[in-house]
Scaffold this motif. Structure first.
Motif, short mmCIF file in Angstrom:
data_model
loop_
_atom_site.label_atom_id
_atom_site.label_comp_id
_atom_site.label_asym_id
_atom_site.label_seq_id
_atom_site.Cartn_x
_atom_site.Cartn_y
_atom_site.Cartn_z
N ASP A 89 0.81 -1.22 0.00
CA ASP A 89 0.00 0.00 0.00
C ASP A 89 0.84 1.27 0.00
OD1 ASP A 89 1.02 -0.31 2.51
OD2 ASP A 89 -0.86 0.02 3.58
N GLU A 90 2.13 1.16 -0.26
CA GLU A 90 2.97 2.36 -0.30
C GLU A 90 2.86 3.01 -1.68
OE1 GLU A 90 6.94 3.07 1.77
OE2 GLU A 90 7.59 2.50 -0.25
N PRO A 91 2.43 4.27 -1.74
CA PRO A 91 2.33 4.95 -3.04
C PRO A 91 3.67 4.97 -3.76
CG PRO A 91 1.22 6.21 -1.33
CD PRO A 91 1.98 5.12 -0.63
N GLU A 92 3.62 4.83 -5.07
CA GLU A 92 4.84 4.81 -5.87
C GLU A 92 5.67 6.08 -5.65
OE1 GLU A 92 6.13 4.45 -10.61
OE2 GLU A 92 4.05 4.12 -9.98
N LEU A 93 4.97 7.21 -5.44
CA LEU A 93 5.67 8.47 -5.26
C LEU A 93 6.47 8.49 -3.95
CD1 LEU A 93 5.86 11.01 -6.99
CD2 LEU A 93 4.09 12.06 -5.55
N VAL A 94 5.97 7.82 -2.91
CA VAL A 94 6.69 7.75 -1.63
C VAL A 94 7.94 6.90 -1.77
CG1 VAL A 94 6.58 6.90 0.74
CG2 VAL A 94 4.65 8.17 -0.21
N THR A 95 7.81 5.76 -2.47
CA THR A 95 8.99 4.93 -2.73
C THR A 95 10.02 5.73 -3.53
OG1 THR A 95 7.51 3.02 -2.83
CG2 THR A 95 9.77 2.70 -3.57
N ALA A 96 9.53 6.49 -4.51
CA ALA A 96 10.43 7.29 -5.35
C ALA A 96 11.14 8.37 -4.54
CB ALA A 96 9.63 7.93 -6.49
N LEU A 97 10.48 8.90 -3.52
CA LEU A 97 11.11 9.91 -2.66
C LEU A 97 12.38 9.38 -2.02
CD1 LEU A 97 11.28 12.40 -0.71
CD2 LEU A 97 9.64 11.18 0.76
N GLN A 98 12.32 8.19 -1.48
CA GLN A 98 13.46 7.60 -0.79
C GLN A 98 14.67 7.47 -1.72
OE1 GLN A 98 11.88 3.90 0.75
NE2 GLN A 98 9.93 4.90 1.18
N ILE A 99 14.40 6.98 -2.93
CA ILE A 99 15.47 6.78 -3.90
C ILE A 99 15.97 8.12 -4.43
CG2 ILE A 99 16.07 5.72 -6.11
CD1 ILE A 99 13.95 3.57 -5.48
N ALA A 100 15.05 9.05 -4.64
CA ALA A 100 15.44 10.37 -5.16
C ALA A 100 16.35 11.10 -4.17
CB ALA A 100 14.19 11.21 -5.44
N ALA A 101 16.08 10.97 -2.87
CA ALA A 101 16.93 11.61 -1.86
C ALA A 101 18.34 11.03 -1.90
CB ALA A 101 16.32 11.44 -0.48
N MET A 102 18.44 9.72 -2.06
CA MET A 102 19.75 9.08 -2.13
C MET A 102 20.49 9.50 -3.40
SD MET A 102 18.50 5.33 -0.79
CE MET A 102 20.12 4.57 -0.58
N ARG A 103 19.77 9.57 -4.52
CA ARG A 103 20.37 10.01 -5.78
C ARG A 103 20.85 11.45 -5.68
NH1 ARG A 103 22.70 6.60 -9.09
NH2 ARG A 103 21.31 5.04 -10.00
N TYR A 104 20.04 12.28 -5.05
CA TYR A 104 20.38 13.70 -4.91
C TYR A 104 21.67 13.86 -4.12
CZ TYR A 104 19.97 18.59 -3.46
OH TYR A 104 20.21 19.93 -3.21
N LEU A 105 21.78 13.15 -3.01
CA LEU A 105 22.99 13.23 -2.20
C LEU A 105 24.20 12.70 -2.94
CD1 LEU A 105 21.55 12.16 1.27
CD2 LEU A 105 22.38 14.42 0.63
N ASP A 106 23.99 11.67 -3.74
CA ASP A 106 25.08 11.12 -4.55
C ASP A 106 25.58 12.16 -5.55
OD1 ASP A 106 26.90 9.33 -5.56
OD2 ASP A 106 25.46 8.14 -6.67
N ASP A 107 24.65 12.99 -6.05
CA ASP A 107 25.00 14.00 -7.06
C ASP A 107 25.65 15.24 -6.45
OD1 ASP A 107 24.04 12.41 -9.09
OD2 ASP A 107 22.07 13.36 -9.16
#
Length: 365
Positions: free
Chosen positions: A72-90
């Motif tokens: 039941d986790e919205p796709e956008l919430v899952t994407a938030l977690q990965i996007a934050a990690m990608r952002y920090l990597d960049d």
């Protein structure tokens, strides 16, 4: 017990995906997806996870952490977690953030149908071998380095934005007062009194300031079980894991979340480890004088959450009751020791440690 949370807390639990289905995943389906989408094959081993499914994949060359989002986790919430990690990597590649493994066509995640009628997200991360912070007794220098690292993460995340960042998360300390209904789960009257003391403190000290806190995306769970360390390294922190509780909230709540895991543990003084951690945090990100006074109460609130959630979990997983109740007892003992020290003394020590490290606290707009 057969109790249930009140309506607001129930909604927060649902929106945090803590009530999601735990239907098992066909191992052959998962292996096929990993090979087809990532070009990875090897031994897949199930790991414990509070929500969703987590696996450890051992290939002939490397190891990976494989995650399947809750039903039941919205796709956008899952994407938030990965996007934050990608952002920090960049923007801050030197920070030791666990790396996202892209698919063969360079996507960060892919949808997966496990047969329960819900669309889930499959994502893969590079596995970081090493010692978890919780597996060692960190000394003052190491605690200071751990705090310094979180301060750097908070600075790097200052400009990060995402559509799902303002989600409702039950573990967000802003929502602490909604946990009051769980106090009745505690069987020991002494524990209920401890919790009630913290709710009263939060209502008096933190609640009036919620609307004026400095806000941004925070990690949300920089805890000793989410940090891989190297005791022999100059930086100590080897990798920061699990952005599953990332949320837009008060910045002060990020160090408070960590402090909750540290107070009560040291034999000499229940706040001793917290003083070292916060001094390190302020080396990289000084805390507003006005918000420093909120830190110990916010940490006590989080510690109370850690105890109360164990009783709620016993209702859902009675087969784990012995372990969960033992964990709750540990948190209550730490909470009692921490409350034995006057808050004014704790705040004074936070100021003193910061001053000893040559810091100058400024008020941010």
């Amino acid at each position: 017990m057969n109790k249930s949370p009140d309506a607001v807390l129930q909604r927060l639990l649902e929106e945090s995906s803590l009530l999601s289905s735990s239907q098992s995943i066909d191992p052959s389906l998962l292996k096929n997806m990993l090979e087809r989408q990532y070009g990875l094959s090897g031994h897949v081993e199930r790991m414990g996870s509070e929500k969703g499914h987590t696996f450890r994949l051992k290939t002939s060359a490397n190891e990976y952490l494989v995650k399947v989002s809750p039903s039941d986790e919205p796709e956008l919430v899952t994407a938030l977690q990965i996007a934050a990690m990608r952002y920090l990597d960049d923007v801050a590649h030197a920070l030791p953030i666990q790396r996202v493994k892209p698919t063969l066509d360079r996507r960060d995640s892919v949808p997966i149908d496990v047969g329960d009628g819900a669309c889930r997200t499959l994502s893969v991360f590079c596995f970081v071998e090493g010692l978890l912070w919780e597996q060692m007794d960190a000394n003052v220098e190491q605690l200071t380095k751990a705090g310094h690292m979180l301060g750097q993460v908070n600075i790097a995340l200052r400009s990060f934005g995402h559509p799902a960042a303002a989600r409702s998360l039950v573990y967000d300390i802003r929502h602490f007062l909604h946990w009051a209904g769980l106090v009745e789960y505690a069987q020991d009257p002494k524990h209920r009194l401890l919790a009630q003391r913290v709710f009263k403190l939060f209502e008096e000290v933190v609640l009036p300031r919620l609307s004026s806190l400095e806000m941004q995306l925070i990690h949300g769970d920089y805890a000793p079980n989410n940090v891989v360390v190297d005791p022999h390294s100059g930086v100590f922190v080897k990798a920061i894991l699990d952005f599953g509780d990332a949320v837009h909230s008060g910045v002060i709540f990020d160090p408070a979340n960590t402090v909750a895991h540290l107070i009560g543990r040291a034999q000499d003084h229940p706040w001793q480890d917290a003083f070292a951690f916060v001094a390190g945090y302020e080396q990289s990100r000084p805390i507003n004088e006005s918000e420093l006074t909120l830190l110990p109460v916010a940490a006590l609130a989080r510690l109370t959450m850690l105890a109360l959630i164990r009783y709620w979990k016993v209702e859902r997983t009675p087969d784990q009751s012995q372990e969960l109740l033992a964990s709750a007892e540990y948190y209550w003992a730490n909470l009692e020791r921490a409350l034995g020290v006057p808050l004014d003394d704790v705040i004074a020590r936070f100021r003193y440690r910061a001053g000893n490290h040559g810091l100058r606290r400024t008020n941010r707009p």
